[in-house]
Scaffold this motif. Sequence first.
Motif, PDB file in Angstrom:
ATOM      1  N   PHE A  15       0.804  -1.223   0.000  1.00 35.89           N
ATOM      2  CA  PHE A  15       0.000   0.000   0.000  1.00 35.89           C
ATOM      3  C   PHE A  15       0.837   1.274   0.000  1.00 35.89           C
ATOM      4  CE2 PHE A  15      -2.531  -3.175   2.424  1.00 35.89           C
ATOM      5  CZ  PHE A  15      -3.534  -3.360   1.484  1.00 35.89           C
ATOM      6  N   ASP A  16       0.388   2.254  -0.796  1.00 36.25           N
ATOM      7  CA  ASP A  16       0.910   3.620  -0.767  1.00 36.25           C
ATOM      8  C   ASP A  16      -0.198   4.498  -0.193  1.00 36.25           C
ATOM      9  OD1 ASP A  16       3.180   2.687  -2.037  1.00 36.25           O
ATOM     10  OD2 ASP A  16       2.577   3.387  -4.017  1.00 36.25           O
ATOM     11  N   HIS A  17       0.147   5.278   0.826  1.00 34.12           N
ATOM     12  CA  HIS A  17      -0.862   6.138   1.467  1.00 34.12           C
ATOM     13  C   HIS A  17      -0.345   7.565   1.586  1.00 34.12           C
ATOM     14  CE1 HIS A  17      -3.419   2.800   2.608  1.00 34.12           C
ATOM     15  NE2 HIS A  17      -2.428   2.210   3.248  1.00 34.12           N
ATOM     16  N   GLU A  18      -1.295   8.494   1.579  1.00 31.59           N
ATOM     17  CA  GLU A  18      -1.004   9.906   1.844  1.00 31.59           C
ATOM     18  C   GLU A  18      -2.065  10.407   2.813  1.00 31.59           C
ATOM     19  OE1 GLU A  18      -1.419  14.045  -0.578  1.00 31.59           O
ATOM     20  OE2 GLU A  18      -0.169  12.493  -1.524  1.00 31.59           O
ATOM     21  N   ILE A  19      -1.607  10.958   3.934  1.00 25.50           N
ATOM     22  CA  ILE A  19      -2.531  11.483   4.942  1.00 25.50           C
ATOM     23  C   ILE A  19      -2.196  12.944   5.197  1.00 25.50           C
ATOM     24  CG2 ILE A  19      -3.387  11.292   7.305  1.00 25.50           C
ATOM     25  CD1 ILE A  19      -2.597   8.342   7.242  1.00 25.50           C
ATOM     26  N   PRO A  20      -2.999  13.860   4.629  1.00 28.72           N
ATOM     27  CA  PRO A  20      -2.816  15.275   4.958  1.00 28.72           C
ATOM     28  C   PRO A  20      -3.546  15.564   6.279  1.00 28.72           C
ATOM     29  CG  PRO A  20      -4.464  15.032   3.224  1.00 28.72           C
ATOM     30  CD  PRO A  20      -3.983  13.647   3.576  1.00 28.72           C
ATOM     31  N   PHE A  21      -2.908  16.342   7.144  1.00 30.96           N
ATOM     32  CA  PHE A  21      -3.506  16.672   8.436  1.00 30.96           C
ATOM     33  C   PHE A  21      -4.220  18.010   8.357  1.00 30.96           C
ATOM     34  CE2 PHE A  21       0.074  13.890   9.527  1.00 30.96           C
ATOM     35  CZ  PHE A  21      -0.635  12.880  10.139  1.00 30.96           C
ATOM     36  N   ASN A  22      -5.365  18.086   9.020  1.00 28.82           N
ATOM     37  CA  ASN A  22      -6.136  19.320   9.079  1.00 28.82           C
ATOM     38  C   ASN A  22      -5.528  20.192  10.172  1.00 28.82           C
ATOM     39  OD1 ASN A  22      -8.018  21.345   9.415  1.00 28.82           O
ATOM     40  ND2 ASN A  22      -9.757  19.994   9.025  1.00 28.82           N
ATOM     41  N   ILE A  23      -4.700  21.126   9.769  1.00 28.99           N
ATOM     42  CA  ILE A  23      -3.974  21.967  10.717  1.00 28.99           C
ATOM     43  C   ILE A  23      -4.899  22.988  11.375  1.00 28.99           C
ATOM     44  CG2 ILE A  23      -2.056  23.621  10.948  1.00 28.99           C
ATOM     45  CD1 ILE A  23      -1.273  20.673  10.381  1.00 28.99           C
ATOM     46  N   GLU A  24      -5.878  23.494  10.624  1.00 31.46           N
ATOM     47  CA  GLU A  24      -6.773  24.538  11.153  1.00 31.46           C
ATOM     48  C   GLU A  24      -7.581  24.042  12.345  1.00 31.46           C
ATOM     49  OE1 GLU A  24      -9.097  26.237   8.004  1.00 31.46           O
ATOM     50  OE2 GLU A  24      -7.328  26.505   6.750  1.00 31.46           O
ATOM     51  N   SER A  25      -8.240  22.907  12.194  1.00 31.79           N
ATOM     52  CA  SER A  25      -9.074  22.406  13.294  1.00 31.79           C
ATOM     53  C   SER A  25      -8.284  21.526  14.265  1.00 31.79           C
ATOM     54  CB  SER A  25     -10.255  21.606  12.736  1.00 31.79           C
ATOM     55  OG  SER A  25      -9.808  20.368  12.220  1.00 31.79           O
ATOM     56  N   GLY A  26      -7.155  20.965  13.793  1.00 26.65           N
ATOM     57  CA  GLY A  26      -6.376  20.066  14.630  1.00 26.65           C
ATOM     58  C   GLY A  26      -6.951  18.668  14.688  1.00 26.65           C
ATOM     59  N   ILE A  27      -7.992  18.422  13.894  1.00 30.87           N
ATOM     60  CA  ILE A  27      -8.624  17.103  13.879  1.00 30.87           C
ATOM     61  C   ILE A  27      -8.565  16.545  12.459  1.00 30.87           C
ATOM     62  CG2 ILE A  27     -10.774  15.812  14.204  1.00 30.87           C
ATOM     63  CD1 ILE A  27     -11.563  17.956  16.275  1.00 30.87           C
ATOM     64  N   THR A  28      -8.035  15.346  12.343  1.00 35.30           N
ATOM     65  CA  THR A  28      -7.978  14.658  11.056  1.00 35.30           C
ATOM     66  C   THR A  28      -8.630  13.296  11.233  1.00 35.30           C
ATOM     67  OG1 THR A  28      -5.924  15.770  10.451  1.00 35.30           O
ATOM     68  CG2 THR A  28      -6.444  13.734   9.272  1.00 35.30           C
ATOM     69  N   ILE A  29      -9.520  12.967  10.336  1.00 38.72           N
ATOM     70  CA  ILE A  29     -10.193  11.677  10.381  1.00 38.72           C
ATOM     71  C   ILE A  29      -9.633  10.818   9.251  1.00 38.72           C
ATOM     72  CG2 ILE A  29     -12.400  10.472  10.166  1.00 38.72           C
ATOM     73  CD1 ILE A  29     -13.712  13.046  11.301  1.00 38.72           C
ATOM     74  N   VAL A  30      -9.166   9.639   9.613  1.00 32.89           N
ATOM     75  CA  VAL A  30      -8.604   8.709   8.632  1.00 32.89           C
ATOM     76  C   VAL A  30      -9.593   7.556   8.491  1.00 32.89           C
ATOM     77  CG1 VAL A  30      -6.645   7.250   8.038  1.00 32.89           C
ATOM     78  CG2 VAL A  30      -6.275   9.350   9.349  1.00 32.89           C
ATOM     79  N   ILE A  31     -10.097   7.379   7.266  1.00 35.44           N
ATOM     80  CA  ILE A  31     -11.106   6.361   7.010  1.00 35.44           C
ATOM     81  C   ILE A  31     -10.572   5.378   5.973  1.00 35.44           C
ATOM     82  CG2 ILE A  31     -13.438   5.931   6.135  1.00 35.44           C
ATOM     83  CD1 ILE A  31     -14.170   8.775   7.042  1.00 35.44           C
ATOM     84  N   GLY A  32     -10.838   4.109   6.192  1.00 32.54           N
ATOM     85  CA  GLY A  32     -10.442   3.088   5.226  1.00 32.54           C
ATOM     86  C   GLY A  32     -10.820   1.713   5.744  1.00 32.54           C
ATOM     87  N   GLU A  33     -10.729   0.744   4.861  1.00 33.30           N
ATOM     88  CA  GLU A  33     -11.062  -0.623   5.229  1.00 33.30           C
ATOM     89  C   GLU A  33     -10.041  -1.172   6.223  1.00 33.30           C
ATOM     90  OE1 GLU A  33     -11.756  -3.242   1.931  1.00 33.30           O
ATOM     91  OE2 GLU A  33     -12.684  -1.645   0.753  1.00 33.30           O
ATOM     92  N   ASN A  34     -10.438  -2.212   6.922  1.00 31.82           N
ATOM     93  CA  ASN A  34      -9.537  -2.883   7.861  1.00 31.82           C
ATOM     94  C   ASN A  34      -8.338  -3.460   7.117  1.00 31.82           C
ATOM     95  OD1 ASN A  34     -11.267  -2.336   9.961  1.00 31.82           O
ATOM     96  ND2 ASN A  34     -12.209  -4.356   9.954  1.00 31.82           N
TER      97      ASN A  34
END
Length: 196
Positions: A15-34
């Motif tokens: 797997f190749d993944h990219e997770i950008p973080f929400n800097i403004e709110s400080g909350i990032t939700i990461v969603i994906g299959e198990n």
Amino acid sequence: MKLVKVTVRSLFGVFDHEIPFNIESGITIVIGENGLGKTVILEAINALFDEKYSFFGSLEFERFDFYFSNNEIWKLTKESSQEGFSLFIGRDSLSKPVKKGRLYKIFQGYDANLHKMKIREMEIMRRLEMDRHYLNERSHNREDFDYDFALRHRRVLEREYRHRLLSEANESDAPQWFLDGIVKVKKIWGQMKNNP
């Protein structure tokens, strides 16, 4: 210096993944299959910045890239061998890309079971030599003297080997920018935890 994005290449060899973080709110939700590596990526981020590098020993990946708010990119790679693994960090920049960056070893991890076997093997050899020595202790010829010298020399080598194993496990040529960056990120995380 805030972490703004993490990418990973070939996580679990697939797997190749990219997770950008929400800097403004400080909350990032990461969603994906198990089984895609969501939790593992978060654990890897935590392991890097908490300096728990042994976490990466059993993790299969090609490279992690950590992007920061100051346009720096840290590139984490791993080399594996029969004895263990080494972690390397490199630095690049979005604003001034580096043509060929240097990699710095930040951790040398050893396979604990392999080292236990090697130490056990040395212990067995030492005991066998001692048994042989005691069987021949009544004769005091030149050959026994040479054997005693060899046995003492082997014990010194065993001590040095054990010392080397312990010291190399912590061997690192981590650059100052990396060490300073770890401190900065920890400081920001501490502030974020205290001010939700």
